[in-house]
Write an enzyme that holds these catalytic residues in place. Structure first.
Site, PDB file in Angstrom:
ATOM      1  CB  CYS A  86      -0.917   0.048   1.214  1.00 10.06           C
ATOM      2  SG  CYS A  86      -1.886  -1.422   1.421  1.00 10.06           S
ATOM      3  CG  HIS A 147      -1.193   3.133   5.029  1.00 10.66           C
ATOM      4  ND1 HIS A 147      -1.172   1.794   4.692  1.00 10.66           N
ATOM      5  CD2 HIS A 147      -0.581   3.225   6.231  1.00 10.66           C
ATOM      6  CE1 HIS A 147      -0.567   1.110   5.639  1.00 10.66           C
ATOM      7  NE2 HIS A 147      -0.197   1.956   6.586  1.00 10.66           N
TER       8      HIS A 147
END
Ligand SMILES: *[C@@H]1O[C@H](CO)[C@@H](O)[C@H](O)[C@H]1NC(C)=O
Ligand SMILES: *[C@@H]1O[C@H](CO)[C@@H](O)[C@H](O)[C@H]1NC(C)=O
Length: 591
Positions: A86, A147
Site C-alpha cells: 500500500c 496511509h
C-alpha cells in the site's frame, strides 16, 4: 419567447435584438464552460486484483460501472505498480516517482506505516499531482485511505493530504485493517505481521526499558516530577495498548478524519462507502464551475470486509464479492454525478488498484473458515507483496471523451507513476523539473496517436531491493521480465501464509542466479521460464545494466520505514477527538 409575445409589434425589433443578444450570451457562456480546464477524477481501490473485474474477464462478478468506464474509454491491460504494498505504491501514484526516492523503501521488515502515532510519512517535499494542479488553479480533494503518515512531530500534520496539495481531506489516515472490523472478527493484522520478526519482543523490551527508566529517574530525581509523570502516562498507555491488543488498537488505528480533525473514533465501517460516495458527489456538484481534481481512494476491498446492508449477500462470491460490487456501485454514483453536472466530456477519469489481491487473507469465523477474503488475481501468479504479475499488475481503465477513443485496449507496459506527467500534460500544468520523475507522459498512446512503449525499463521493488525488471527490447516486440528474487511460498500455495505477507529478504526469499526470464507477451501467467540461451543471457545483461544504472541514480534519503519512525508509538502524537476518551461518532451518517 413568451415574454416577447406580450410585447406588441412596435417593440418587435428591439425584442429580436434582445433575443439575439441573449443567444450570444448563452453561447458565450457555453463557450466558457467548454474551454474550462479539464477535471480529473482518480479512483484508487485497495487490494483489488486483476481477476476481480468484469471487463478484465470475470463473468460472475458484477462491475457494470467499471465496465462502462472501459467501454467508453481504454483498458490498460499491463499497468503496473512499482512496489506491491500500500504505502509505497500510493506514494508512487501521487508523485510519479519510485517510492525509494521518498525514503519509502527500507531494509527493515517494514513496507508500510505501523501506526497513526508514528513519525514516518511521505516527506512534504515530495510533489504530488495535486500540487501540480494547485499551481494551475485547481480545486482539489482527497477522499478515503491515505496511509502516508500524519505527524512528523508534535501536532504538525506534516504528512496529511492537506499539506500535499489537497484543499480538502476526508478519510482514514491509516489503512483499514482487521482490527477495524465491526463487530470484531477476532483477527489482528498487526499480530499477523508480528510473526515476520521479533517485533513483538522489541515492543515488550522497550516497554520494560522505559518503565525502568521512569523509576530510576524518579528515584534519583533526574527528570523531576513532570517529566516522570509524562513518561509514566506514556508507558502505561503503551503497555495497556500492548496488553489489550487488538481491542484497544481499533480506537487508535481505525479513525476517520476531516482535514485536521478526528470526526469518528473508532470508525464505523457499515455506511462508510455511502459516506465517501456522498462526499464525492457533493464535491463534484459544488465545484462544477471550477476545474477540479477529485481523488477517491476507497478503503475497500481490503479486509476487514464491510458493506452497507443492501450489499450484504448480493454477490456470488461471498463477502469479498459483496465488497467489490458495492465499490462498483459507488464508482457508478460518482460517474452519474459527472453526467448530471454536464462534466463527462471535460473530465479525465482514471481507475486503478494499489496492487494485486492479498491471497493470505482468509476468513477464520465459524462457518466461513478458509473463505477467500483477499482479491483474485485471475491468470496471474502470486499476489500482494510479490514480484510476480499477480502482485504488480493492476486492473486499470481511463476515460476522457472524446480524446480517448472508446472501447480501446492498450497492452503496452504502463505504470501508475505515469499518471502525474499525464495529468500535467492534459491540464497544461508544469511537471516538476528539479527532480527525477520516473513516470512517462502517455497522452500520445491514450489518445490513439502512437503505440510506442512508454517505459524502457520498469523496476519492481520489494523494500529497497529490485526483485524484477520488465522491459521491451524492441518498440513493438515482446515484453520480457527478468526476475532476480522471488518470495518463498508456503508449500502448495502461491502465497506466504507463514508470514501473512511475503517478505523481501533473507531466509524469506530465493535468489536466482541466473535470474529467471519470462516472455510476458506469450506467457503472462509466468509458467515457463525461458531456456538459458545466448539470447536470454543478453536479456539478463540488459536488465542488470539498467538496474545498476537506475540504482546509481537513486540518492540516499531518510528511511521513513525505520522502526523508530514507523513502529515506535508516541502517545502524544495519537489523534484523539476528545481526550481522554478518544471516542466519538460523526453526525449525519444517515445521508
Ligand atoms: C471473479 O471474482 C471472484 C471474486 O474475487 C472470484 O472468486 C472468481 O474466481 C472470479 N472469476 C473469474 C472467472 O475470474
Ligand atoms: C446506515 O444507513 C442506514 C440508512 O441508509 C441507517 O438506517 C443506519 O443507521 C446507518 N448505519 C450507521 C452505522 O450509520
Amino acid at each position: 419567447m413568451s415574454a416577447c409575445m406580450h410585447i406588441k409589434t412596435m417593440k418587435l425589433a428591439s425584442c429580436t435584438t434582445a433575443l439575439f443578444l441573449l443567444t450570444v450570451l448563452v453561447l458565450a457562456k457555453d463557450d466558457v464552460s467548454t474551454t474550462k480546464k479539464p477535471n480529473f477524477l482518480i479512483f484508487l481501490v485497495d487490494d483489488l486484483g486483476m481477476g476481480d473485474v468484469g471487463c478484465f474477464g470475470n463473468d460472475t462478478i458484477r462491475t457494470p460501472n467499471i465496465d462502462r468506464l472501459a467501454s467508453e474509454g481504454v483498458k490498460l491491460t499491463h499497468n503496473m505498480v512499482p512496489a506491491p504494498t500500500c504505502t509505497p505504491s500510493r506514494a508512487a501514484l501521487l508523485t510519479g516517482r519510485y517510492p525509494i526516492r521518498a525514503g519509502l523503501a527500507s531494509k527493515t521488515v517494514n513496507t508500510m506505516f505501523g501506526c497513526n502515532a508514528c513519525t514516518g510519512g511521505m516527506p512534504p517535499y515530495e510533489i504530488t499531482f495535486a500540487e501540480v494542479l494547485k499551481e494551475a488553479g485547481y480545486e482539489t480533494a482527497y477522499l478515503g485511505k491515505w496511509h502516508l503518515g500524519i505527524h512528523s512531530s508534535y501536532q504538525d500534520y506534516a504528512y496529511l493530504p492537506n499539506n500535499q496539495g489537497f484543499d480538502y481531506y476526508y478519510g482514514m489516515p491509516f489503512t483499514k485493517i482487521n482490527e477495524c472490523a465491526d463487530p470484531p472478527n477476532g483477527r489482528s493484522s498487526v499480530m499477523q505481521l508480528m510473526r515476520i520478526s521479533k517485533l513483538i519482543y522489541y515492543w515488550a523490551t522497550l516497554t520494560v526499558v522505559l518503565y525502568s527508566f521512569v523509576f530510576v529517574s524518579k528515584w534519583f530525581n533526574i527528570v523531576g516530577f513532570r517529566g516522570s509523570l509524562i513518561m509514566f502516562v506514556s508507558v502505561t498507555l503503551f503497555s495497556y495498548l500492548l496488553l489489550k491488543y487488538p481491542e484497544s488498537s481499533q480506537r487508535f488505528l481505525c479513525i476517520l478524519m476531516k482535514n485536521h480533525e478526528v470526526v469518528e473514533q473508532p470508525i464505523r465501517l457499515e455506511n462508510m462507502t455511502v459516506r465517501f460516495t456522498n462526499q464525492a458527489t457533493s464535491f463534484i456538484r459544488e465545484n462544477k464551475e471550477k476545474p477540479f481534481l477529485l481523488m477517491m481512494a476507497y478503503v475497500k476491498v481490503h479486509t476487514a470486509l464491510f458493506t452497507s446492508k443492501q450489499f450484504a449477500g448480493v454477490s456470488r462470491h461471498g463477502q469479498y464479492g459483496d465488497n467489490v460490487e458495492e465499490m462498483d456501485w459507488s464508482v457508478g454514483k460518482i460517474l452519474d454525478a459527472l453526467d448530471q453536472n454536464g462534466l463527462k466530456d471535460n473530465t479525465f477519469v482514471y481507475f486503478t488498484s494499489d496492487h494485486g489481491g492479498h491471497i493470505e487473507e482468509v476468513a477464520v469465523e465459524k462457518g466461513r473458515e478458509g473463505e477467500r477474503e483477499g482479491g483474485w488475481n485471475g491468470i496471474y501468479k502470486g499476489g500482494k507483496s510479490q514480484v510476480w504479475e499477480g502482485g504488480v499488475r493492476v486492473p486499470t481503465v481511463a476515460r476522457y471523451p472524446p480524446s480517448i477513443p472508446s472501447n480501446t485496449v492498450i497492452s503496452v507496459p504502463t505504470s501508475t507513476m505515469d499518471i502525474l506527467p499525464t495529468i500535467a500534460k492534459i491540464a497544461g500544468a508544469k511537471v516538476p523539473d528539479d527532480r527525477i520523475i520516473d513516470g512517462r507522459e502517455m497522452t500520445g498512446m491514450l489518445f490513439g496517436k502512437d503505440k510506442i512503449a512508454v517505459h524502457d525499463f520498469f523496476f519492481i521493488y520489494c523494500g529497497p531491493w529490485i526483485h524484477g525488471v520488465t522491459f521491451r527490447p524492441d518498440e513493438e516486440g515482446i515484453v520480457y521480465k527478468v526476475i532476480f528474487t522471488t518470495p518463498k511460498w508456503t508449500q502448495g500455495t502461491q502465497a506466504c501464509f507463514h508470514t501473512w505477507l511475503c517478505q523481501c529478504k533473507g531466509r524469506f526469499v530465493d535468489q536466482h542466479d541466473p535470474p529467471l526470464v519470462f516472455d510476458l507477451t506469450n506467457d503472462p501467467g509466468e509458467h515457463h521460464p525461458l531456456k538459458l540461451t545466448g539470447e536470454t543471457k543478453a536479456l539478463i545483461q540488459k536488465a542488470k545494466a539498467a538496474r545498476d544504472r537506475h540504482e546509481k541514480a537513486v540518492e540516499p534519503v531518510t528511511d521513513q520505514f525505520s522502526l523508530y519512525r514507523s513502529v515506535l508509538f508516541r502517545p502524544w502524537l495519537q489523534p484523539c477527538c476528545n481526550f481522554p476518551y478518544c471516542s466519538c461518532k460523526e453526525d449525519n451518517t444517515d445521508m
